[in-house]
Design an enzyme around this catalytic site. Structure first.
Site, short mmCIF file in Angstrom:
data_model
loop_
_atom_site.label_atom_id
_atom_site.label_comp_id
_atom_site.label_asym_id
_atom_site.label_seq_id
_atom_site.Cartn_x
_atom_site.Cartn_y
_atom_site.Cartn_z
N GLY A 1 75.89 -19.59 64.14
CA GLY A 1 76.17 -18.16 63.91
C GLY A 1 76.74 -17.58 65.20
N SER B 1 79.89 -16.45 66.15
CA SER B 1 81.18 -15.78 66.24
C SER B 1 81.14 -14.26 66.38
CB SER B 1 82.03 -16.15 65.02
OG SER B 1 81.29 -15.90 63.84
N TYR C 1 74.88 -10.96 67.79
CA TYR C 1 73.98 -11.59 68.75
C TYR C 1 74.34 -13.03 69.08
CZ TYR C 1 70.71 -7.74 69.20
OH TYR C 1 70.14 -6.54 69.52
N GLU D 1 83.93 -18.27 59.11
CA GLU D 1 84.93 -17.21 59.24
C GLU D 1 86.19 -17.57 58.48
OE1 GLU D 1 84.14 -14.44 60.58
OE2 GLU D 1 82.34 -14.95 61.71
N ASP E 1 80.09 -23.96 56.46
CA ASP E 1 78.80 -23.45 56.00
C ASP E 1 77.64 -24.16 56.70
OD1 ASP E 1 76.66 -22.48 54.67
OD2 ASP E 1 77.24 -23.22 52.69
N ALA F 1 73.29 -14.70 59.99
CA ALA F 1 73.00 -13.55 59.12
C ALA F 1 73.93 -13.76 57.94
CB ALA F 1 73.29 -12.24 59.82
N TYR G 1 62.86 -2.53 56.05
CA TYR G 1 63.04 -3.73 56.85
C TYR G 1 61.77 -4.60 56.93
CZ TYR G 1 65.39 -6.92 59.88
OH TYR G 1 65.96 -8.08 60.36
N VAL H 1 74.35 -2.04 65.88
CA VAL H 1 75.38 -2.09 64.84
C VAL H 1 76.07 -3.44 64.90
CG1 VAL H 1 77.48 -0.99 63.98
CG2 VAL H 1 75.76 0.39 65.17
#
Ligand code: NAI
Length: 386
Positions: free
Chosen positions: A47, A49, A52, A74, A110, A139, A233, A272
């Protein structure tokens, strides 16, 4: 092509290649100037790219001189459609790293699939030998398992529907939003996508293939937040998935700890990102939080958070954890004075005083920057190669 921002509520359907490069360049500059440390040297970022994960990769590469292998999902540009921001970010990161003689390779696919895991292992065997840090920063909206079942992650409450103030990003109005209650199936589905099963699987296959260093560290990211957002959340479907993620951290420590592996959960600050801006009610909390934290001088973005996580906490010689063993990067966000001010504003905010009480501009600045827009030193009238 001349690339303009095309925003639809919480998503921008275009990304600016030069702007994304600028976003990466600024984060690298911050780390090179402010965060230099000795840490792990061969890092796998799952993850890698955006958000975080990208900030983690930049911190390890440019703060500790680490070789980084990134995995992301992506889309490349096609005809008149730009690539996704993560695609441009990754290209830019690889170029900047190579300029400094740093290994930076990426695999677009993936991460949930066994095929991508195998390709990553092969690449590690051929090019790195082993990895000593595995950062898990996925995410994702869905996950398809090897059995061909697709699970979707939903953002719902776990008991009854929840109604709270919400900021309509399109009309700029404060009104109320209701978040529906999830079915048991939806809760379980969200856990499948955002829980710890896949993180555990990554460590398992890396270990079995003999490419996980003996003293390796692995870290995955979680969020808690204030009671205000608990129904959406922490006590919602995503919170259930995060509890599952934490349980898997415990399991990893138990099963692989004797080999020297250390698994951590880092509870990060609300920011954000593409993933978080899709959560209802939360954007208003963000805009108010930004206002309060900027006034207090404690506001951080992804890069400052990750600079502190790796440079000061994980590899700074002293890594304090809470009673549950978690690293608390949300320490400034959760300070009592900060939360008290946020709640005061929350209770008072209306459509009329929104611009004055909340950092609406800061919210949008982060949002547009994510897609490579609104950087004052980028010429958006220029024709660019997409
Ligand atoms: P993001 O949307 O910016 O990044 C998600 C990354 O996952 C991207 O690199 C994307 O390409 C990759 N990805 C998604 N699906 C994939 C797949 N199937 N295979 C391979 N790569 C895939 O999200 P963000 O916000 O940086 O989230 C990362 C982690 O941090 C998540 O676990 C999130 O819950 C956590 N977190 C986020 C906070 C926030 O406020 N943004 C706060 C605290 C934790």
């Amino acid at each position: 092509m001349i690339v303009e921002a095309k925003v639809r509520e919480f998503i921008c359907t275009t990304a600016h290649p030069i702007g994304c490069r600028e976003n990466v360049r600024r984060q690298i500059a911050y780390i090179k100037e402010r965060v230099q440390f000795h840490g792990k040297k061969k890092v796998l970022v799952i993850g890698a790219s955006t958000g975080y994960g990208l900030a983690s990769r930049i911190t390890m590469a440019f703060g500790a001189g680490a070789a980084t292998l990134g995995v992301m999902f992506e889309k490349e540009a096609a005809k008149k459609r730009t690539a996704t921001p993560g695609w441009y970010n990754t290209k830019a990161l690889e170029e900047f790293a190579k300029e400094e003689g740093l290994y930076a390779e990426s695999l677009n696919g993936d991460a949930f699939s066994e095929e991508v895991k195998e390709r990553v292992i092969e690449k590690i065997q051929k090019e790195l030998g082993y990895v000593d840090l595995v950062i898990y920063s996925l995410a994702a909206p869905r996950r398809t398992t090897e059995e061909g079942i697709t699970y979707h992650s939903v953002l719902k409450t776990c008991d009854k529907a929840f109604t709270e103030k919400s900021w309509n990003l399109r009309s700029n109005q404060i009104s109320e939003a209701t978040i529906a209650a999830a079915s048991q199936e939806e809760i379980e589905s969200t856990i499948k996508v955002m829980g710890g099963e896949d993180w555990y699987r990554w460590i398992q296959v890396l270990d079995r293939a003999g490419v996980l260093a003996k003293d390796a560290v692995t870290v995955a990211y979680s969020y808690i937040g204030p009671e205000l957002t608990y129904p959406v959340y922490y006590h919602g479907t995503i919170g259930m998935a995060k509890k599952n993620l934490e349980e898997f951290a415990g399991r990893l420590n138990q099963e692989y700890g004797r080999n020297g592996l250390k698994a951590y959960i880092s509870v990060n600050k609300a920011l954000v990102t593409q993933a978080s801006s899709a959560i209802p009610i939360v954007p208003l909390y963000f805009a108010i939080l930004y206002k309060v934290m900027k006034q207090a001088g404690t506001h951080e973005g992804c890069i400052e958070q990750m600079g502190r996580l790796f440079g000061e906490k994980l590899f700074g010689g002293n890594c304090p954890v809470d009673s549950e063993g978690r690293i608390r990067m949300d320490d400034y966000e959760m300070e009592a004075v900060v939360q008290q001010k946020v709640m005061e504003i929350w209770n008072r905010v209306t459509t009329e005083n929104l611009l004055e009480l909340a950092d609406v501009e800061g919210y949008w600045e982060d949002f547009y920057h994510m897609f490579g827009f609104r950087f004052e030193n980028v010429d958006y009238t220029a024709d660019v190669e997409i």
